[in-house]
Design an enzyme around this catalytic site. Structure first.
Site, PDB file in Angstrom:
ATOM      1  N   HIS A 192       0.718  -1.403  -0.126  1.00 27.96           N
ATOM      2  CA  HIS A 192       0.055  -0.128  -0.094  1.00 27.96           C
ATOM      3  C   HIS A 192       0.899   1.484   0.054  1.00 27.96           C
ATOM      4  CE1 HIS A 192      -2.889  -3.086   1.147  1.00 27.96           C
ATOM      5  NE2 HIS A 192      -3.710  -2.267   0.123  1.00 27.96           N
ATOM      6  N   GLU A 437     -10.781 -11.398  -4.553  1.00 26.69           N
ATOM      7  CA  GLU A 437      -9.242 -11.010  -4.211  1.00 26.69           C
ATOM      8  C   GLU A 437      -8.652 -12.174  -3.333  1.00 26.69           C
ATOM      9  OE1 GLU A 437      -8.538  -7.247  -2.479  1.00 26.69           O
ATOM     10  OE2 GLU A 437     -10.312  -7.437  -1.275  1.00 26.69           O
ATOM     11  N   ASP A 461      -4.148  -8.662  -4.071  1.00 25.90           N
ATOM     12  CA  ASP A 461      -4.278  -9.721  -2.963  1.00 25.90           C
ATOM     13  C   ASP A 461      -4.450 -10.972  -3.584  1.00 25.90           C
ATOM     14  OD1 ASP A 461      -3.994  -8.393  -0.443  1.00 25.90           O
ATOM     15  OD2 ASP A 461      -5.746  -7.446  -0.935  1.00 25.90           O
ATOM     16  N   CYS A 508      -8.939  -4.072 -10.719  1.00 23.04           N
ATOM     17  CA  CYS A 508      -8.620  -2.932  -9.958  1.00 23.04           C
ATOM     18  C   CYS A 508      -7.170  -2.810  -9.481  1.00 23.04           C
ATOM     19  CB  CYS A 508      -9.724  -2.391  -9.146  1.00 23.04           C
ATOM     20  SG  CYS A 508     -10.051  -3.643  -7.573  1.00 23.04           S
TER      21      CYS A 508
END
Ligand code: PEP
Ligand code: MG
Length: 584
Positions: A192, A437, A461, A508
């Protein structure tokens, strides 16, 4: 000059003074002094050493009384380190020979010792000594800097932040006006922190491995966010080359963004794609529009926790969502993802007070929301209230089972009923989607597709959980690979399931913005991608060179390959045929 290689996670080039940020946020400033001030610096150094030693002895005495001799011995050892003749001598020599300030002299001397320790190999003793020296440096610098130590937020001159690691909350508050680049020892391509650097448009290289012991604050460094390089102490030629590159880079990317933002993402055979933006903060809605996005495909709402110690209030949630919806207008959809806390994101703020041994497999995301329903309902109320301002859609993250999805939908219904009773308006018929995910959700995609209006595949993920390779860990970065055939097969199954059920499917994860994968994804049947807004103009240019029939052929061929390496080289080759400048 030394060149270190890491993982390129946010493009661009920056040249500037290093700011070494340790875990407590102490900055190590550079300051060379006038020759006449050198004696004074040596005196400051000796005074700081004496004070640090006195403090450590005092701690030793008080802790011996409280916790017993054995634990308190740590501080006796620290007191000894401050009197270590080698450290004192080395720091003094460096200060006198180079007119260094006391801070810089200490930093260089400690880093030289750390480097020697590194070469002694890994052992419990070496690790302990290294952490003792890190403590010692921190203590001495804070004594030396006194009032002069400035928190990062107060720095106004351009700097390049170097750190062992940065948490998402530390990264989120970096100001791109002052922080011109980031380089870290650890981290992976889809951490992240890396995603945030991209969102903030700060060039970044992560996962470089150890380099902090070779550098002190103020040294000139170059970060090359294209090739994933950190260059320490660059020579004149390299400096000149990068200054040129930086100048050309600014002009080229400006031209690119302007020319391609308004054209539709349409293939040569006339198929229109929808390109959405991924955002973390309401202010990024503007970036989406400026880059020609068709909407917001992923709003990571957990970033409402930045700089917060408790849960956001309903009004804070509501204001953020309303801002994004109003900015995007009635014709651009906004997918609001409910809180994905835990893992590497805002664990403490989310009330995860106990440290989980394995947070990525723990009480993360929707699991935490289902356990903490008041928190979940507060967010859902705010989302529903904001729905009247535009085309809002709701998405649940980290769904692992059909049961979890049912629970989320039933809590949403409860909140809708509460609002109806209270006569608070919200839109009816809001589209509900789920992230795919977790491998279990991908495998069960045909079943989940019956429960929702859309899927959004979170490859960041999905790759980590399928290959059992931590997305933040540079030592398994080779294994963590979206080109792995297992991922291609899972994607194929999820996309087929969505298309069969006639529901939308978007990708995404970071994979969706990687030009190498665009043909493959089109060929697998994807018509919607959600990416960092900055990547949209480039993707439009790319899509316009492709045709669905070629893309389907590419996907068929890629699915026949057996290793990630084969898939990567095949996809690169295919991209090179259409757009050689992007492939290289
Ligand atoms: C993903 O996992 O791909 C995703 C988009 O979610 P996040 O990166 O926030 O975990
Ligand atoms: Mg995710």
């Amino acid at each position: 000059m030394e060149i270190r290689r890491g993982i390129a996670v946010s493009p661009g080039v920056a040249i500037g003074p290093a700011l070494v940020l340790d875990t407590e946020g102490i900055l190590i400033p550079i300051r060379t002094v006038e020759p006449a001030q050198v004696d004074g610096e040596v005196k400051r150094l000796r005074a700081a050493l004496a004070e640090a030693s006195r403090l450590a002895q005092e701690k030793h005495r008080t802790l011996s009384a409280k916790l017993g001799q054995e634990i308190a011995e740590i501080f006796a050892a620290h007191a000894g380190l401050y009197e270590d003749p080698k450290l004192v001598r080395d720091a003094e020599i460096l200060i006198r020979a180079n007119n260094y300030s006391a801070e810089y002299g200490v930093s260089r001397a400690v880093r030289a010792i750390m480097k020697q320790l590194e070469s002694a190999g890994i052992s419990p003793l070496v690790t302990r000594l290294q952490s003792d020296f890190v403590d010692l440096e921190k203590q001495l610098l804070s004594l030396l800097q006194g009032e002069g130590g400035r928190p990062l937020a107060e720095i106004t001159e351009p700097i390049i932040v170097l750190a062992h690691d940065l948490t998402p909350s530390e990264t989120a508050v970096l100001d791109p006006k002052t922080v011109h680049a980031i380089a870290t020892e650890s981290g992976g391509a889809t951490s992240h922190t890396a995603i945030l650097a991209g969102a903030l448009e700060i060039p970044a290289v992560v996962g470089i491995g150890r380099f902090l012991s070779d550098i002190s604050g103020g040294d000139t460094v170059i970060v090359d966010g294209y090739q994933g390089l950190l260059i320490l102490d660059p020579d004149e030629d390299t400096l000149k080359r990068y200054l040129d590159l930086r100048r050309r880079d600014c002009t080229a990317s400006g031209i690119h963004q302007i020319f391609h933002k308004d054209i539709p993402a349409e293939t040569r055979d006339g198929v229109r794609l929808h390109l959405y933006g991924n955002i973390e903060f309401p202010g990024e809605a503007r970036h989406c529009i400026d880059r020609g996005a068709d909407g917001v495909g992923l709003y990571r709402t957990e970033f409402l926790y930045v700089n917060k110690s408790g849960d956001p209030t309903e009004e804070e949630h509501y204001t953020a969502y309303k801002t994004v919806l109003e900015e995007m207008g009635p014709d651009r959809p906004v997918v609001i993802r409910t809180l994905d806390l835990g893992g590497d994101k805002f664990n403490v703020a989310a009330g995860l007070t106990h440290l989980e041994k394995n947070p990525f497999l723990g009480l993360r995301s929707v699991r935490l929301c289902l356990k903490n329903q008041p928190m979940f309902k507060t967010q859902l109320r705010a989302i529903l209230r904001a729905s009247v301002y535009g085309d809002l859609r709701i998405m649940f993250p980290m769904i692992s089972t059909a049961m979890e999805l049912r629970q989320c939908k039933s809590i949403l219904r409860e909140v809708q009923e509460d609002l109806e009773e209270a006569k608070i308006p919200f839109k009816s018929g809001i589209k509900i989607g789920t992230m795919i995910e977790v491998p279990s959700a991908a495998i069960m995609a045909d079943v989940l597709a019956r429960q929702v209006d859309f899927f959004s595949i979170g490859t960041n993920d999905l790759v980590q959980y399928t290959l059992a390779a931590d997305r933040n860990n540079e030592t398994v970065a080779d294994l963590y690979n979206a080109a792995d055939p297992s991922i291609l097969r899972l994607l194929g199954h999820v996309i087929r399931s969505a298309n069969k059920a006639s529901i939308d499917v978007t990708i995404c994860g970071e994979m969706s913005g990687e030009p190498m994968f665009t043909q493959l994804l089109l060929g697998l049947g994807v018509r919607q991608l959600s990416v960092t807004p900055r990547k949209i103009p480039e993707l439009k240019r790319l899509v316009r060179q492709m045709s669905i029939s070629d893309a389907e052929r590419v996907a068929d061929e890629a699915l026949r390959l057996e290793t990630a390496r084969e898939v990567t080289s095949y996809l690169r080759e295919q991209l090179r045929r259409i757009l050689p400048d992007v492939a290289d």
